[in-house]
Write a protein that holds these residues in place. Structure first.
Motif, mmCIF file in Angstrom:
data_model
loop_
_atom_site.group_PDB
_atom_site.id
_atom_site.type_symbol
_atom_site.label_atom_id
_atom_site.label_comp_id
_atom_site.label_asym_id
_atom_site.label_seq_id
_atom_site.Cartn_x
_atom_site.Cartn_y
_atom_site.Cartn_z
ATOM 1 N N ALA A 97 0.850 -1.195 0.000
ATOM 2 C CA ALA A 97 0.000 0.000 0.000
ATOM 3 C C ALA A 97 0.881 1.238 0.000
ATOM 4 O O ALA A 97 2.105 1.158 0.113
ATOM 5 N N LEU A 98 0.241 2.383 -0.120
ATOM 6 C CA LEU A 98 0.951 3.644 -0.026
ATOM 7 C C LEU A 98 1.263 3.965 1.435
ATOM 8 O O LEU A 98 0.728 3.346 2.350
ATOM 9 N N ALA A 99 2.140 4.951 1.621
ATOM 10 C CA ALA A 99 2.513 5.367 2.967
ATOM 11 C C ALA A 99 2.484 6.884 3.065
ATOM 12 O O ALA A 99 2.833 7.583 2.109
ATOM 13 N N THR A 100 2.084 7.377 4.210
ATOM 14 C CA THR A 100 2.150 8.803 4.496
ATOM 15 C C THR A 100 3.459 9.083 5.214
ATOM 16 O O THR A 100 3.754 8.461 6.240
ATOM 17 N N LEU A 101 4.259 9.995 4.678
ATOM 18 C CA LEU A 101 5.520 10.366 5.298
ATOM 19 C C LEU A 101 5.289 11.559 6.220
ATOM 20 O O LEU A 101 4.820 12.612 5.778
ATOM 21 N N LYS A 102 5.602 11.399 7.479
ATOM 22 C CA LYS A 102 5.394 12.453 8.474
ATOM 23 C C LYS A 102 6.661 13.290 8.616
ATOM 24 O O LYS A 102 7.779 12.754 8.645
ATOM 25 N N GLY A 103 6.493 14.595 8.735
ATOM 26 C CA GLY A 103 7.622 15.472 8.963
ATOM 27 C C GLY A 103 7.951 15.598 10.443
ATOM 28 O O GLY A 103 7.349 14.932 11.292
ATOM 29 N N ALA A 104 8.915 16.446 10.763
ATOM 30 C CA ALA A 104 9.318 16.658 12.145
ATOM 31 C C ALA A 104 8.135 17.152 12.973
ATOM 32 O O ALA A 104 7.423 18.078 12.573
ATOM 33 N N ASN A 105 7.900 16.506 14.114
ATOM 34 C CA ASN A 105 6.800 16.876 15.016
ATOM 35 C C ASN A 105 5.439 16.828 14.318
ATOM 36 O O ASN A 105 4.508 17.541 14.706
ATOM 37 N N ASP A 106 5.362 16.009 13.258
ATOM 38 C CA ASP A 106 4.111 15.854 12.498
ATOM 39 C C ASP A 106 3.611 17.177 11.932
ATOM 40 O O ASP A 106 2.414 17.372 11.702
ATOM 41 N N ALA A 107 4.539 18.123 11.708
ATOM 42 C CA ALA A 107 4.142 19.442 11.218
ATOM 43 C C ALA A 107 3.634 19.383 9.790
ATOM 44 O O ALA A 107 2.862 20.227 9.359
ATOM 45 N N MET A 108 4.074 18.408 9.014
ATOM 46 C CA MET A 108 3.622 18.272 7.635
ATOM 47 C C MET A 108 3.645 16.806 7.262
ATOM 48 O O MET A 108 4.307 15.997 7.901
ATOM 49 N N SER A 109 2.905 16.458 6.249
ATOM 50 C CA SER A 109 2.917 15.077 5.775
ATOM 51 C C SER A 109 2.495 15.050 4.316
ATOM 52 O O SER A 109 1.843 15.968 3.823
ATOM 53 N N TYR A 110 2.923 14.019 3.641
ATOM 54 C CA TYR A 110 2.483 13.828 2.263
ATOM 55 C C TYR A 110 2.531 12.346 1.935
ATOM 56 O O TYR A 110 3.224 11.567 2.598
ATOM 57 N N VAL A 111 1.773 11.943 0.937
ATOM 58 C CA VAL A 111 1.710 10.549 0.528
ATOM 59 C C VAL A 111 2.837 10.264 -0.448
ATOM 60 O O VAL A 111 3.039 11.003 -1.409
ATOM 61 N N HIS A 112 3.554 9.211 -0.177
ATOM 62 C CA HIS A 112 4.711 8.852 -0.990
ATOM 63 C C HIS A 112 4.303 8.594 -2.437
ATOM 64 O O HIS A 112 3.266 8.009 -2.713
ATOM 65 N N THR A 113 5.140 9.035 -3.364
ATOM 66 C CA THR A 113 4.887 8.839 -4.788
ATOM 67 C C THR A 113 4.855 7.351 -5.135
ATOM 68 O O THR A 113 5.683 6.573 -4.651
ATOM 69 N N ARG A 114 3.920 6.955 -5.975
ATOM 70 C CA ARG A 114 3.874 5.574 -6.442
ATOM 71 C C ARG A 114 5.015 5.314 -7.412
ATOM 72 O O ARG A 114 5.296 6.113 -8.295
ATOM 73 N N ASP A 115 5.679 4.179 -7.260
ATOM 74 C CA ASP A 115 6.828 3.843 -8.096
ATOM 75 C C ASP A 115 6.521 2.772 -9.137
ATOM 76 O O ASP A 115 7.153 2.708 -10.172
ATOM 77 N N GLY A 116 5.606 1.892 -8.851
ATOM 78 C CA GLY A 116 5.311 0.818 -9.782
ATOM 79 C C GLY A 116 6.231 -0.373 -9.582
ATOM 80 O O GLY A 116 7.225 -0.325 -8.860
ATOM 81 N N TYR A 117 5.890 -1.450 -10.248
ATOM 82 C CA TYR A 117 6.594 -2.731 -10.122
ATOM 83 C C TYR A 117 7.257 -3.022 -11.459
ATOM 84 O O TYR A 117 6.737 -3.749 -12.291
ATOM 85 N N THR A 118 8.414 -2.406 -11.667
ATOM 86 C CA THR A 118 9.129 -2.512 -12.930
ATOM 87 C C THR A 118 10.552 -2.982 -12.662
ATOM 88 O O THR A 118 10.930 -3.283 -11.530
ATOM 89 N N ALA A 119 11.375 -2.998 -13.737
ATOM 90 C CA ALA A 119 12.773 -3.404 -13.592
ATOM 91 C C ALA A 119 13.535 -2.494 -12.653
ATOM 92 O O ALA A 119 14.655 -2.836 -12.231
ATOM 93 N N ARG A 120 12.976 -1.357 -12.301
ATOM 94 C CA ARG A 120 13.622 -0.489 -11.322
ATOM 95 C C ARG A 120 13.819 -1.196 -9.984
ATOM 96 O O ARG A 120 14.716 -0.847 -9.211
ATOM 97 N N CYS A 121 12.986 -2.180 -9.699
ATOM 98 C CA CYS A 121 13.122 -2.923 -8.443
ATOM 99 C C CYS A 121 14.472 -3.623 -8.330
ATOM 100 O O CYS A 121 14.901 -3.967 -7.218
#
Length: 601
Positions: free
Chosen positions: A164-188
Motif C-alpha cells: 500500500a501507499l505510505a504517508t511520510l510524516k515530517g518533524a513533530n508531524d508538522a507536515m505530511s504527504y503521501v509517498h509517490t507511487r513507483d510501480g513494479y518494474t525493472a527499477r526494483c
C-alpha cells in the motif's frame, strides 16, 4: 458479531511454517536476554479459515519514545487475528521496561543483542507462525484498517504479495504527504520501489526465496524486493495510504545507502563492469550524463540497461517525456501476440499475415483463463498484445504503440478506435498518466485489444479460472489499477471496437451465478479500497441487480439457491461496511511537499 483478538488464543502449539528460513532465536553465550509475552506462558494464536493469522514483526533499538504508539496501532487493528512479535536489540533507554508493561497483550518479545536489523528480522521469521508476515518499525504506525484492507485486496487481486501507499510524516508531524507511487518494474532490481513495511507477504514466499541478507545494514529490504521481482512473483498495491512513516534512520544517509547498493548490484549483475555498476549505485543524486554513459557501456547486458532506464524515469530530475532516455539496441523479439484459436481461423490467418518476423505468436487452444495464463507465462517479447482477429489493428498501429512505449517507458500504451473513443480530453496526446485515472480502463476489458503492455506488467496480472468468463475483466482491472506509466494515444489502433467481455445476460447454472457474484465482489473491493467510489458504486448496483434476478432464477435447485443467497448476503454485508477513508482521492497519491492537492490523512 465479529470475533475479537482473544478469541484466537489457544494452548495448542502451532505448526512452524517458517522454520526452514533460519534457526530458532539462539541463546547468545555471555549475554543477558529478556523475553516475555503470551508465548512464554504457553498461549499461542490459532489459525482460522475465515480470519487468516498475520504475524507482525517489530524490530527496535532504544525506541522508548515511539514504541508505545506502534504497539497500540497493531493492537487497534480491525483484523482480530494478529500475532505481534517484538525483537529488541538490547535497548538501554527504557524500551525493555515498556515491553514488560505490554507483557499481557504481546504474543512474544525478546531483548538481546543482534547483528543488525535484518538479522533481527530473520530471527523473527523463525518465530512467526502466521500464514502472512508483515514488518513494522518501532517509530511507524498502521492505520486502523490496514491489515484487513491488505488481506482482502490480496484475495481480490490474486497477487502473491500486496502492499500500500505510505504517508511520510515530517518533524513533530508538522507536515505530511503521501509517498509517490513507483510501480513494479525493472527499477526494483536497482532501487527500493515498494513500501516495505506495508507489504503483506505469505509465509510460503519466505520459504521459497529465503530470509533477508543480513550482510546489509540498510539495503536488505531493497535486496529482498529485487528477489521478489526477479522471481516473477505478482505484486499489487492498494492505492491509499495504510502506513504512517517518519523519516530518519540509517536509510537517511545517502552515502551509506550508495555503498550497499554497489555491493547489491555486484551480486545481481556480476558481468557488468564495476565502474558502470557504480554509476547506477549512486543514490545521492541523479546524473543524466552518468546514466547515459552507463546505458551506452552496458549494451551487452539488456537486463541491466532496462533497470537503468526504469530507474532513470523514476528518480527526481530523471528521464521524462521531454528528455527521454537514450536510444538503445532493441531486442530481436519486440512483441508477443496472444491469439486464441477460434472458429474463424480465416480472420486469424489474415491478421497473422500482417505481422513481421520480430513478432512472437502464441496460439492457446481456447480463450479460457488457464490457457491464457499458460500463454502469458511463455511470452518473451518486450511487449504483449492480446489480439482479436475480428477487430485487427490498423496498418502500422502496433509499431506506433511500441515506439511510444519505448520513448516514455510506459507500462501500458493505449490507442483509440478509428471510430472514436473516450481518450484524452480534447484529443490531446497524453503520456505518463496514471492508468487508474482513466475511467474506461476501470470499467471495460475491450481496451486490451487496442493496447500493448510491457511484458512484466502483463505477466503481473492474473487470469483466475474461478471467475470463468469474467476472468478477462478482473485481469484488465488489476492491470489498470497497478500500472503507473501509461501512454494514451489519440491515433486509431483498431478500425472497430472489439467485443467487450461485459456479460450482462442472466447467468445460467450455479457456477455461472457464483462466478458473477465473485467478480463483482472482487471488483468492488479493488475499486472501493483504491478510492474510486463511483466505479465501486456501479459494482454494488450490479450486485443488487443480480440479487433481484437470483430470486426469480428457474434453473437453480433449492440447495444451489440457498448457497448463492448466502454468498449474496456476505457480499452485501461487505459493501455496506467499506474500509476506505471516504475523503481519500486517488488522484492525490504521489504528491510531493509543496504540490497542490497534498494529502494529509
Amino acid at each position: 458479531m465479529a470475533p475479537v483478538s482473544e478469541d484466537f488464543l489457544t494452548r495448542t502449539s502451532p505448526a512452524w511454517d517458517l522454520a526452514r528460513v533460519v534457526g530458532k532465536f539462539p541463546r547468545l553465550p555471555g549475554t543477558h536476554r529478556l523475553e516475555g509475552g503470551r508465548r512464554r506462558r504457553g498461549i499461542f494464536r490459532r489459525r482460522d479459515p475465515d480470519w487468516p493469522l498475520v504475524t507482525v514483526l517489530t524490530p527496535c533499538l532504544n525506541a522508548a519514545d515511539s514504541l508505545v504508539e506502534t504497539l497500540r496501532s497493531v493492537r487497534g487493528q480491525s483484523h482480530p487475528n494478529i500475532e505481534h512479535i517484538v525483537l529488541d536489540g538490547g535497548s538501554t533507554d527504557g524500551t525493555r521496561d515498556l515491553l514488560g508493561a505490554f507483557d499481557e497483550v504481546l504474543d512474544y518479545y525478546v531483548s538481546a543483542p543482534d547483528d543488525g536489523l535484518y538479522d533481527a528480522l530473520n530471527k523473527g521469521l523463525a518465530l512467526a507462525t502466521g500464514e502472512f508476515v508483515m514488518m513494522l518499525s518501532a517509530d511507524d504506525v498502521y492505520t486502523p484498517g490496514a491489515v484487513e484492507t491488505l488481506l482482502r485486496n490480496h484475495a481480490a487481486s490474486g497477487a502473491d504479495v500486496v502492499g500500500a501507499l505510505a504517508t511520510l510524516k515530517g518533524a513533530n508531524d508538522a507536515m505530511s504527504y503521501v509517498h509517490t507511487r513507483d510501480g513494479y518494474t525493472a527499477r526494483c532490481l536497482i532501487a527500493m520501489c515498494l513500501r516495505f513495511e506495508s507489504l503483506l507477504v505469505p509465509a510460503w514466499v519466505y520459504n521459497q526465496l529465503g530470509g533477508f541478507d543480513a550482510r546489509y545494514r540498510i539495503a536488505g529490504d531493497t535486496a529482498f524486493a529485487a528477489r521478489l521481482y526477479a522471481a516473477g512473483l505478482r505484486w499489487y498495491e492498494v492505492a491509499q495510504p495504510l502506513l504512517e512513516m517518519r523519516p530518519g534512520g540509517l536509510s537517511a544517509d545517502p552515502a551509506k545507502v550508495s555503498a550497499e547498493h554497489r555491493h547489491m548490484l555486484s551480486q545481481r549483475f556480476p558481468a557488468v563492469d564495476p565502474a558502470t555498476r557504480a554509476l547506477a549505485a549512486e543514490r545521492t543524486r541523479f546524473s543524466r550524463r552518468a546514466y547515459d554513459r552507463a546505458i551506452a557501456a552496458a549494451q551487452d547486458h539488456p537486463a541491466f540497461v532496462e533497470a537503468l532506464i526504469a530507474d532513470g524515469y523514476g528518480r527526481p530530475g530523471g528521464y521524462s517525456q521531454r528528455e527521454p532516455a537514450p536510444a538503445v539496441v532493441k531486442s530481436a523479439r519486440r512483441l508477443s501476440v496472444i491469439l486464441p484459436k477460434s472458429g474463424d481461423e480465416k480472420a486469424a490467418v489474415d491478421f497473422l499475415s500482417t505481422l513481421t518476423s520480430s513478432v512472437e505468436v502464441l496460439r492457446p487452444a481456447t480463450a479460457n483463463a488457464k490457457a491464457l495464463t499458460s500463454a502469458l507465462a511463455k511470452a518473451r517479447g518486450d511487449y504483449v498484445y492480446f489480439a482479436d482477429p475480428e477487430a485487427p489493428p490498423e496498418k502500422g498501429a502496433l509499431s506506433r504503440l511500441i515506439d511510444a512505449g519505448d520513448r516514455d517507458y510506459a507500462e501500458i500504451v493505449r490507442g483509440a478506435t478509428a471510430a472514436g473513443d473516450d481518450g484524452p480530453p480534447g484529443g490531446a496526446r497524453l503520456r505518463n498518466s496514471q492508468a487508474q485515472l482513466r475511467p474506461r480502463l476501470l470499467t471495460r476489458s475491450d481496451w486490451l485489444s487496442r493496447a500493448v503492455i510491457r511484458r512484466r506488467c502483463a505477466q503481473n496480472g492474473v487470469f483466475d479460472p474461478a471467475l470463468g468468463p469474467y476472468a478477462r475483466r478482473l485481469y484488465a482491472l488489476t492491470l489498470a489499477l497497478s500500472a503507473i506509466r501509461v501512454c494514451w494515444l489519440p491515433e486509431g489502433v483498431v478500425a472497430a471496437p472489439a467485443a467487450d467481455a461485459v456479460l450482462d445476460q442472466v447467468p445460467g447454472d450455479a457456477a455461472g451465478w457464483a462466478a458473477a457474484l465473485t467478480w463483482h465482489g472482487r471488483a468492488w473491493v479493488l475499486l472501493s479500497d483504491a478510492g474510486y467510489a463511483d466505479a465501486a458504486a456501479n459494482q454494488a448496483a450490479a450486485v443488487e441487480t443480480l440479487g433481484r434476478r437470483l430470486a426469480n432464477a428457474e434453473t437453480l435447485n433449492p440447495e444451489e439457491r440457498q448457497r448463492l443467497s448466502r454468498q449474496m448476503a456476505t457480499l452485501r454485508q461487505q459493501i455496506a461496511h467499506p474500509l476506505v477513508d471516504p475523503s481519500w482521492d486517488p488522484a492525490r497519491a504521489g504528491m510531493p511537499p509543496g504540490t497542490a492537492g497534498r494529502n494529509t490523512p
